[in-house]
Design a protein around this motif. Structure first.
Motif, PDB file in Angstrom:
ATOM      1  N   CYS A  45       0.809  -1.223   0.000  1.00 48.16           N
ATOM      2  CA  CYS A  45       0.000   0.000   0.000  1.00 48.16           C
ATOM      3  C   CYS A  45       0.840   1.269   0.000  1.00 48.16           C
ATOM      4  CB  CYS A  45      -0.953   0.009   1.193  1.00 48.16           C
ATOM      5  SG  CYS A  45      -2.156  -1.330   1.157  1.00 48.16           S
ATOM      6  N   THR A  50      -1.109   2.183  -4.149  1.00 51.06           N
ATOM      7  CA  THR A  50      -2.360   2.936  -4.014  1.00 51.06           C
ATOM      8  C   THR A  50      -2.754   3.590  -5.337  1.00 51.06           C
ATOM      9  OG1 THR A  50      -1.090   4.807  -3.112  1.00 51.06           O
ATOM     10  CG2 THR A  50      -2.138   3.331  -1.531  1.00 51.06           C
ATOM     11  N   LEU A  67      -6.981  -5.032   1.246  1.00 48.50           N
ATOM     12  CA  LEU A  67      -5.726  -4.288   1.313  1.00 48.50           C
ATOM     13  C   LEU A  67      -4.793  -5.039   2.243  1.00 48.50           C
ATOM     14  CD1 LEU A  67      -7.124  -0.668   1.860  1.00 48.50           C
ATOM     15  CD2 LEU A  67      -6.240  -1.608  -0.285  1.00 48.50           C
ATOM     16  N   ALA A  78      -4.476   3.781   3.402  1.00 47.31           N
ATOM     17  CA  ALA A  78      -5.135   3.214   2.230  1.00 47.31           C
ATOM     18  C   ALA A  78      -6.598   2.893   2.524  1.00 47.31           C
ATOM     19  CB  ALA A  78      -4.403   1.949   1.774  1.00 47.31           C
ATOM     20  N   THR A  88      -8.876  -5.431   5.570  1.00 42.56           N
ATOM     21  CA  THR A  88      -7.440  -5.165   5.687  1.00 42.56           C
ATOM     22  C   THR A  88      -6.761  -6.283   6.458  1.00 42.56           C
ATOM     23  OG1 THR A  88      -7.759  -3.868   7.712  1.00 42.56           O
ATOM     24  CG2 THR A  88      -7.773  -2.663   5.618  1.00 42.56           C
TER      25      THR A  88
END
Length: 441
Positions: A45, A50, A67, A78, A88
């Motif tokens: 990230c 990104t 992510l 992010a 995440t």
């Protein structure tokens, strides 16, 4: 060039071997329904990751679902994209266990590119892997193998392959606009920064340094080895030849028309300018020789030139390639420049529209191929051949002598020290998917 001709030309260009040509990539998206959103995950990230995630989610029917990053602070930043609400994790394995995930963007430091992409392929995901696709020649071959055995679409992030100007220009070369192309010369000339001299210390709390190092042998944390400095260390990066020069090397090889590895690599260079901790050269001159069938007339040469301390560029552009043919010369730059001359430097007018390299088209091509099972413009074997030139150029300077390379076995001939650097040693982190004992072929 009209669109049907362009697609036909790309199709011929990516058929780099009989094995690749016979491969059937069958996308599960096609079977499940082409209209459903593609679920995409990002690993890495940082700035490039990104940016790419933004390009992906700007396409219709794409959902950014995951992510992943070893740095919790980067992960939090992010996560600030509220419209997609991705999950995440700091553990790539958790993301890959999601059966609904279709594709993965690999935008990590170089030493994670091939291991992460291989893991993704083995988990049944399609992969968009940033350049360079590997940290060593053997890793690149193992990634090609993983794509083949899992029948996954793997796109290498050399976006010149999807740039219309480049496609048109290479078609002109194939049609003989400058005669038979014998030599291509690529350059990467720019002013880089000094990374200073640092000492080992303690990793910041937000960084899971053990996971960041991953399958590479563990070395102590040092501030200029991570995030903004890893490019310049043997342990984690591939120098600027693999970082930025790989783009120009890619279309230099493409236009030259060589579809194998070189057999002889000669290089000079070193740190001519920077007094800092960088291990890779800031200055390089590398030549790659392709013998063809060994008979006069079949040989080709690719030359790479790098100066990371200059703002004086050939043709007033920092990145470019000159193609030398028996009937003229073509200058081409991914910054959106093209110029063709014939015998005695007579200018040749071409209809090709100038266009800078285009990541948006490259991502769109990948997504289309995931849905249809077609071969992408930057198919991974093309990426492996190009990335291997970066490894070989760096390797020749590192050992300080000319290398003789066997394109079939992918080994350096008669030089045990250099051949040992065709791969690397790995630590057992999560059970690395890269087996250095596994034969290349």
């Amino acid at each position: 060039m009209d669109q049907p001709d362009r697609r036909a030309f790309i199709g011929k260009s990516v058929a780099v071997s009989a094995a690749a040509a016979s491969l059937s990539l069958v996308s599960p998206i096609q079977a499940a329904g082409a209209d459903r959103p593609l679920s995409v995950g990002l690993v890495g990230c940082g700035g490039r990751g990104t940016y790419l995630a933004g390009v992906f989610k700007s396409n219709p029917n794409v959902k950014l679902s995951w992510l992943c990053d070893a740095d919790s602070e980067r992960l939090s930043k992010a996560k600030a994209w509220p419209e997609q609400n991705p999950q995440t994790t700091g553990d790539l394995r958790e993301m890959l266990r999601d059966d609904s995930l279709d594709a993965v963007i690999v935008a990590t430091p170089d030493h994670w590119h091939a291991p992460a992409a291989i893991m993704a392929c083995d988990a049944g995901k399609h992969v968009y892997v940033e350049k360079p696709c590997s940290h060593s020649i053997r890793e690149g071959r193992l990634l090609v193998d993983a794509a083949r055995r899992n029948k996954r679409v793997v796109q290498h992030g050399t976006q010149v392959r999807s740039t219309d100007m480049m496609i048109d220009a290479v078609k002109l070369l194939r049609e003989g606009i400058i005669g038979e192309v014998k030599i291509s010369k690529a350059w990467n000339i720019q002013r880089r920064g000094n990374i200073g001299h640092k000492v080992p210390g303690k990793a910041p709390a937000e960084l899971d340094y053990d996971t960041w190092v991953g399958p590479a042998p563990m070395i102590p944390y040092q501030d200029n080895r991570v995030h903004h400095g890893w490019h310049w260390w043997y342990h984690f990066g591939t120098g600027d030849m693999g970082n930025d020069g790989v783009h120009d090397i890619d279309y230099a090889r493409w236009g030259l028309g060589v579809e194998t590895h070189p057999s002889k690599i000669s290089a000079t260079g070193g740190k001519y300018f920077f007094d800092d901790d960088q291990e890779f050269p800031d200055t390089q001159q590398v030549s790659f020789e392709y013998p063809g069938d060994g008979k006069p007339g079949s040989q080709r040469m690719l030359i790479y030139e790098q100066r990371l301390w200059s703002t004086s560029y050939p043709h007033n552009v920092d990145s470019g390639v000159e193609f030398y043919g028996t009937e003229g010369q073509m200058f081409l730059s991914r910054r959106g420049k093209i110029e063709v001359t014939g015998p005695r430097n007579a200018r040749i007018t071409v209809k090709t529209e100038p266009e800078a390299q285009n990541a948006e088209k490259h991502v769109a091509n990948f997504l289309e191929c995931v849905r249809t099972g077609a071969r992408p413009n930057g198919e991974i074997e093309l990426g492996h051949l190009t990335t291997s030139l970066c490894h070989l150029g760096n390797l020749a300077i590192r050992v300080g002598r000319t290398l003789h390379f066997d394109p079939k076995s992918e080994h350096v001939i008669g030089d045990d020290e250099a051949d040992a650097l065709v791969t690397r040693k790995y630590r057992d982190h999560w059970g690395t998917p890269v087996d250095e004992k596994r034969p290349v072929n």
